[in-house]
Design a protein around this motif. Structure first.
Motif, PDB file in Angstrom:
ATOM      1  N   GLY A  73       0.796  -1.222   0.000  1.00  0.00           N
ATOM      2  CA  GLY A  73       0.000   0.000   0.000  1.00  0.00           C
ATOM      3  C   GLY A  73       0.830   1.272   0.000  1.00  0.00           C
ATOM      4  O   GLY A  73       0.285   2.373   0.055  1.00  0.00           O
ATOM      5  N   GLU A  77       2.424  -2.990  -8.949  1.00  0.00           N
ATOM      6  CA  GLU A  77       1.116  -2.810  -9.591  1.00  0.00           C
ATOM      7  C   GLU A  77       0.385  -1.614  -8.993  1.00  0.00           C
ATOM      8  O   GLU A  77      -0.217  -0.824  -9.707  1.00  0.00           O
ATOM      9  CB  GLU A  77       0.268  -4.073  -9.473  1.00  0.00           C
ATOM     10  CG  GLU A  77       0.702  -5.176 -10.388  1.00  0.00           C
ATOM     11  CD  GLU A  77      -0.096  -6.452 -10.191  1.00  0.00           C
ATOM     12  OE1 GLU A  77      -1.140  -6.427  -9.505  1.00  0.00           O
ATOM     13  OE2 GLU A  77       0.329  -7.488 -10.733  1.00  0.00           O
ATOM     14  N   GLY A  78       0.429  -1.482  -7.685  1.00  0.00           N
ATOM     15  CA  GLY A  78      -0.208  -0.337  -7.041  1.00  0.00           C
ATOM     16  C   GLY A  78       0.568   0.949  -7.250  1.00  0.00           C
ATOM     17  O   GLY A  78      -0.011   2.019  -7.413  1.00  0.00           O
TER      18      GLY A  78
END
Length: 179
Positions: free
Chosen positions: A45, A79-80
């Motif tokens: 995150g 990817e995030g």
């Protein structure tokens, strides 16, 4: 658990403090793959601040690590990050910023360089002028000199580096005009 999620959300996009950044980079560059893997999992995150893009670059590099326990979490984390970075690149490809943005592509940097004041030269290298690219009119490249005067230079007369830049700029302009 909820408290940790709230703290993580609050930190999104905020610059890492020097010690934390040093610790992260130490772990990510460690030759001890369990440390690298653990750090990647802890960073789930992670949303980088523009001054922390070096951390994101390291994560990008780790996607091809030989140990699956490192490459897989790096790919998942990337990817995030990729969406955040693309948004920052798009927002920062102004001529003033793109050259310094580590995530700007070579084409974006080239396009930004054409929009900035730069030295243009002919194929022989004897003619040089500081100017900004304006547009292409037929076979002429229109440049704007520092003093504000418009200069038309035949495309064929430009040096190969400048011709490649003009080609990139024309391609970019044409792609922007297409629906």
């Amino acid at each position: 658990m909820a408290k940790a999620a709230a703290e993580k959300k609050e930190r999104e996009g905020k610059q890492l403090d020097a010690k934390e950044k040093e610790d992260i980079l130490t772990d990510l560059t460690s030759g001890h793959w369990p440390d690298v893997s653990n750090r990647l999992h802890k960073m789930n995150g992670f949303v980088p601040h523009p001054n922390d893009f070096d951390v994101a670059l390291k994560i990008k590099e780790l996607r091809s690590h030989q140990v699956v326990g490192v490459s897989l979490p790096a790919k998942q984390l990337w990817e995030g990050l990729e969406k955040v970075i693309e948004a920052n690149v798009g927002a920062s490809t102004t001529p003033e910023v793109a050259a310094d943005n580590p995530f700007a592509t070579a084409e974006e940097k080239s396009l930004a360089a054409g929009a900035q004041m730069r030295q243009w030269s002919d194929a022989t290298g004897t003619f040089k002028v500081d100017a900004k690219f304006q547009r292409v009119e037929g076979e002429a490249v229109i440049l704007l000199r520092k003093d504000g005067k418009r200069l038309e230079v035949p495309y064929a007369r430009l040096g190969s580096v400048d011709q490649k830049l003009v080609d990139s700029l024309k391609e970019k302009i044409n792609s922007d005009e297409k629906p």
